[in-house]
Scaffold this motif. Structure first.
Motif, short mmCIF file in Angstrom:
data_model
loop_
_atom_site.label_atom_id
_atom_site.label_comp_id
_atom_site.label_asym_id
_atom_site.label_seq_id
_atom_site.Cartn_x
_atom_site.Cartn_y
_atom_site.Cartn_z
N THR A 1 24.77 25.63 3.75
CA THR A 1 25.88 25.09 4.52
C THR A 1 26.99 26.12 4.58
N MET A 2 27.47 26.39 5.78
CA MET A 2 28.56 27.35 5.97
C MET A 2 29.74 26.65 6.63
N VAL A 3 30.93 26.91 6.11
CA VAL A 3 32.17 26.35 6.66
C VAL A 3 33.11 27.50 6.97
N GLU A 4 33.49 27.60 8.23
CA GLU A 4 34.38 28.70 8.64
C GLU A 4 35.56 28.16 9.45
N PRO A 5 36.79 28.32 8.94
CA PRO A 5 37.97 27.95 9.71
C PRO A 5 38.38 29.08 10.66
N VAL A 6 38.80 28.73 11.84
CA VAL A 6 39.44 29.65 12.79
C VAL A 6 40.84 29.11 13.00
N TYR A 7 41.86 29.89 12.62
CA TYR A 7 43.22 29.36 12.60
C TYR A 7 44.10 30.10 13.60
N GLU A 8 45.14 29.40 14.05
CA GLU A 8 46.10 29.94 15.02
C GLU A 8 47.46 29.97 14.35
N GLY A 9 47.99 31.17 14.12
CA GLY A 9 49.22 31.30 13.35
C GLY A 9 48.93 31.09 11.87
N GLY A 10 49.93 31.32 11.02
CA GLY A 10 49.75 31.11 9.59
C GLY A 10 48.80 32.11 8.97
N GLN A 11 48.14 31.70 7.89
CA GLN A 11 47.22 32.60 7.20
C GLN A 11 46.12 31.81 6.51
N LEU A 12 45.08 32.52 6.13
CA LEU A 12 43.95 31.93 5.41
C LEU A 12 43.78 32.67 4.09
N VAL A 13 43.73 31.92 3.00
CA VAL A 13 43.59 32.50 1.67
C VAL A 13 42.28 32.03 1.07
N SER A 14 41.48 32.97 0.56
CA SER A 14 40.21 32.65 -0.07
C SER A 14 40.39 32.75 -1.58
N SER A 15 39.90 31.72 -2.30
CA SER A 15 40.09 31.71 -3.74
C SER A 15 38.89 31.07 -4.41
N ASN B 1 33.96 36.24 2.84
CA ASN B 1 34.31 36.65 4.21
C ASN B 1 34.95 35.50 5.00
N ASN B 2 35.94 34.86 4.37
CA ASN B 2 36.69 33.76 5.00
C ASN B 2 35.81 32.56 5.36
N ARG B 3 34.73 32.41 4.61
CA ARG B 3 33.85 31.26 4.76
C ARG B 3 33.60 30.63 3.40
N LEU B 4 33.21 29.36 3.42
CA LEU B 4 32.60 28.74 2.26
C LEU B 4 31.10 28.65 2.51
N ILE B 5 30.33 29.01 1.50
CA ILE B 5 28.87 28.98 1.64
C ILE B 5 28.29 28.18 0.48
N LEU B 6 27.51 27.20 0.81
CA LEU B 6 26.80 26.40 -0.20
C LEU B 6 25.31 26.66 -0.05
N GLU B 7 24.68 27.04 -1.14
CA GLU B 7 23.23 27.20 -1.16
C GLU B 7 22.65 26.10 -2.05
N GLY B 8 21.68 25.37 -1.55
CA GLY B 8 21.13 24.26 -2.32
C GLY B 8 19.64 24.11 -2.14
N LYS B 9 19.06 23.29 -3.02
CA LYS B 9 17.65 22.98 -2.96
C LYS B 9 17.48 21.49 -3.15
#
Length: 836
Positions: A244-258, A221-229
């Motif tokens: 840990t959750m990382v979520e970009p909010v961008y202006e213009g352009g596009q976001l690609v998840s891979s 869902n347009n985030r990176l999620i790291l689960e750790g112990k």
């Protein structure tokens, strides 16, 4: 223009020279101007190659080290509750059964035999059924890859400690790129803002990793999620879970998840939010939901416009930071990068670096210790290793206490609260330890603890069998009361003070020759009085700590009108504690016996606790004891570990020798790269070096500079008690004195030229001044020795020291000062100026 070569080339120069690389001669630095706000920035003209060159941001709970790299930025992340292990104490089995024999051997002078017996229960290696504390561990790294940004121009990075954010900027092919990074005090996330001066230029690949083996990363869902112990360690299972959750909010352009990465493509700007949650609730409860915690913080943060988030963070931070300002003068050196200034400080003229270093300590305390959270560890909140030096936990035979020396005097009492909370926790876990190990009431801790609030010995008998950690930590509660006058706080924490005293009421043992009551077993922290033997009865620091524990609890009971019989018991026991002793070398003895060597250069100067941070050694009340303390420092020498030199700044300030205190600052502000062992120094990012990095030296120097300008422990507010010759003119505002007084002052040529005193509590204000002043209140001269009617300035009744017949003392003279009283009203401000 500044041209930065490929990072690998720069690294080669660092390795070859031992110094950070700088642009070639003739290329203009893109550094800051000499404006007031720029004076509170650490800045550099190249990215960080090593962790000790990266710049720290933090909000108490979250920390990040920012490397400022161009092709691939690295943000190394920490969260304050990610520790190895699980709830549980570390009380050794079978110790109470051998305790009587240990004490008997020690009283008979058989110290090695006593220590060897103790080793059978508290060995150097960790027993199979116990632990010696858990390490504080990192969360992981966020990597931001910028294709084509390997070769750049006009490079600049900084850490703005006035506004608590970091900036990186540079040019690539005519486009100006800018990053702003901060750990939000308002929103509990780390925020990275990426902009350019042309549209569509922000292209960035975002990845997330961690050194923890038990972990996984996914894009969702347009985030990176790291689960750790966190890790298993020393017979404890790793039960801290984190997300840990990382979520970009961008202006213009596009976001690609891979897969396990995100890519921002051709955006005009982007804001990246980093959120971390754990299952930790308190030292006995790990039932929290890490994903929910991280999600809640993230959802709130992403809804705010960036400008609003930055403004709210800055306002929250400056509410603390702006309380104190310090001006020691300036010079052209401020135009140079911070690492260059550090290399030149000892031989140059750069008074502003000392004031920057002072304020950097305050920045670090605000950033690593916030109300409701955990105290600052041995590395604050910044640690990249699963197994950091000394576990990056809480070493409470000096280092943790040193972290909080600046809290009251530099007007950051809220930052003290996490330590108070830990002390209250330890009074719970330490009660079990007092019963199981010593058969005593009250509570006890030894020389180390962690997030699980262990209270038993750590690292074996030689280092760890020192039952005084709680005694020292409890002083912070009493000192906060002396500064604030907050009787509600005293009432809340009185059981902790009483419990600390109860332990020593039960644990003290009588010396048969003298009748003195002493702590057995114990040692003078980490030092030995004969080869490989630390154990001894009645060590000077122990006696000083027990004196303060009893005196604090007795006075607190009297103020609160309770426990009169217990207070009387403490008053009687105080009379039976050993006096200070001046040995044959004219030194304050470290031990009960005259064992000191003049060639002992040990990093710990534990028996000078009575000089600082306590107030049992006064130049005006006990001049011979004062001189004996000075002789200890002269024998020990100046250079040592970074934290030790930080302590010595405070000690020389208490000895009223500003020039010697300043020399210690010079010794500390020397480059640490290339040093090994107990050499001290400072890294390019101004972190203190043992080496390796420990944050306590930063805090020690900050408090030491405050002590050079203001002291309030010896019956009066002493202005400019240890002003060095090099600080010819300057000003400071917002420093706190005991009794609820806030001090602003200016000076020139060693004299106070202007003074403002704000009284929060009212009552008598006694000033010790180098020169007379006139103001809107009448200053009444006071004769030496007259008691101060303000109870917050009570002077302890210290016994006359015993002195060896061989001791030769010089009876040195002090700079002349005068005492003045004036009456204050709560909430009123009083101003004075020099009398012509």
């Amino acid at each position: 223009m500044r041209l930065i070569k490929i990072i690998a080339c720069c690294w080669l120069l660092v390795v070859c020279s031992g110094l950070a690389c700088h642009a070639p001669a003739g290329i203009k630095s893109n550094g800051p101007s000499n404006s007031g706000d720029q004076l509170l920035k650490l800045w550099y003209d190249q990215p960080a190659q090593r962790w000790e060159e990266a710049l720290p941001v933090g909000n108490g709970r979250l920390g990040a080290m920012i490397f400022g790299r161009t092709g691939e930025e690295l943000l190394q992340l920490n969260e304050e509750t990610i520790w190895a292990g699980e709830p549980g104490n570390n009380i050794p089995e079978g110790f109470k059964e051998i305790l009587p024999e240990i004490r008997a051997l020690a009283l008979a002078g058989k110290y090695k035999e006593a220590q060897d017996l103790a080793f059978t229960r508290v060995p150097r290696a960790v027993p199979q059924n116990n632990n010696y504390g858990m390490p504080y561990q990192p969360a992981g790294d966020v990597l931001l890859a910028f294709p084509g940004h390997e070769i750049v121009q006009n490079y600049y990075r900084d850490l703005d400690i006035q506004n608590a954010h970091s900036t990186v900027r540079y040019s690539v092919n005519g486009t100006r790129f800018n990053r702003e990074i901060f750990a939000s005090l308002a929103d509990q996330v780390i925020i990275v803002r990426l902009t350019a001066d042309k549209p569509g230029k922000i292209t960035c690949n975002v990845t997330l990793n961690t050194p923890h083996e038990a972990s996984r990363v996914k894009a969702q869902n347009n985030r990176l999620i790291l689960e750790g112990k966190a890790s298993d360690h020393e017979n404890k299972q790793g039960k801290i879970r984190f997300v840990t959750m990382v979520e970009p909010v961008y202006e213009g352009g596009q976001l690609v998840s891979s897969g396990d990465s995100l890519k921002i493509i051709a955006a005009d700007a982007a804001t990246i939010y980093i959120s971390i949650g754990t299952n930790f609730r308190n030292f006995r409860d790990i039932s929290g939901d890490p994903e929910k915690q991280a999600e809640n913080y993230l959802q709130t943060a992403v809804k705010k416009p960036y400008a609003q988030a930055k403004a709210e963070h800055t306002a929250a931070y400056r509410r603390y930071f702006d309380r104190v300002s310090l001006d020691l003068g300036s010079s052209p050196a401020v135009q140079k990068p911070t690492d260059v200034r550090l290399a030149e400080f000892a031989t140059g003229n750069d008074p502003q670096l000392a004031s920057l270093y002072f304020q950097f300590g305050r920045y670090l305390l605000i950033s690593s210790s916030q109300p409701g959270g955990q105290p600052a560890t041995l590395q604050g909140i910044w640690n990249p290793k699963l197994m950091p030096p000394w576990d990056s936990k809480y070493t409470i035979n000096i280092n943790t206490e040193m972290n909080y020396w600046p809290a009251e005097v530099t007007n950051l009492p809220e930052m003290h609260e996490p330590l108070f909370s830990m002390v209250r926790d330890l009074s719970v876990s330490g009660r079990d330890c007092a019963t199981a190990m010593y058969g005593a009431r009250g509570w006890v801790t030894h020389h180390n603890t962690d997030i699980w609030r262990i209270s038993g010995p750590v690292d074996g008998t030689f280092y760890g069998l020192w039952p005084m950690g709680g005694a020292w930590l409890s002083q912070h509660l009493w000192q906060h009361f002396l500064y604030s006058g907050d009787t509600d706080f005293l009432q809340k924490n009185y059981p902790v003070l009483k419990g600390a005293a109860e332990f020593y009421v039960d644990a003290l043992q009588e010396m048969p020759e003298t009748g003195w009551l002493v702590v057995i077993p114990s040692m003078s922290p980490e030092n030995s009085h004969q080869p490989q033997v630390s154990m001894a009865p009645g060590n000077t620091m122990d006696n000083q700590l027990v004196f303060d524990v009893f005196d604090n609890a007795r006075r607190a009971a009297q103020i609160l009108g309770k426990d009169r019989a217990f207070a009387d018991t403490l008053s009687n026991l105080l009379k039976r504690l050993p006096p200070h002793q001046i040995g044959k070398h004219g030194q304050l003895q470290e031990w009960l016996f005259d064992w000191d060597r003049t060639d002992d250069k040990h990093r710990h100067v534990s028996h000078l606790y009575g000089l600082y941070p306590s107030n049992q050694i006064s130049p005006f009340q006990q001049p011979e004891l004062f001189e004996a303390a000075k002789n200890v420092l002269l024998y020990r020498g100046d250079k040592s570990t970074g934290w030790s030199m930080g302590w010595k700044v405070n000690l020389w300030a208490r000895l009223l020798d500003g020039n010697h205190a300043y020399k210690l600052i010079q010794d500390q502000l020397t480059p640490a790269f290339g040093k090994e062992g107990e050499q001290g120094g400072t890294y390019p990012n101004l972190f203190d070096a043992h080496p390796p990095f420990q944050i306590d030296g930063n805090f020690g120097c900050t408090s030491g500079i405050a002590e050079m300008l203001l002291q309030s422990h010896d019956g009066a507010i002493h202005l400019l008690p240890a002003l060095p010759d090099v600080w010819k003119e300057g000003s400071v505002s917002g420093l706190k004195a005991r009794g609820g007084f806030t001090i602003d002052l200016s000076w020139k040529a060693g004299k106070v030229t202007a003074l403002t005193v704000f009284s929060e509590l009212g009552g008598n204000c006694r000033l010790r001044l180098p020169n007379a002043l006139l103001g809107n209140a009448t200053l009444t001269p006071v004769s030496a020795g007259a008691p101060n009617p303000n109870p917050f300035f009570s002077i302890p009744e210290v016994k006359t020291p015993l002195k060896s017949a061989q001791a030769m003392l010089k009876n040195g003279t002090l700079l002349k000062t005068e005492l003045y009283d004036f009456s204050t009203v709560r909430g009123q401000r009083y101003t004075f100026k020099i009398k012509n």
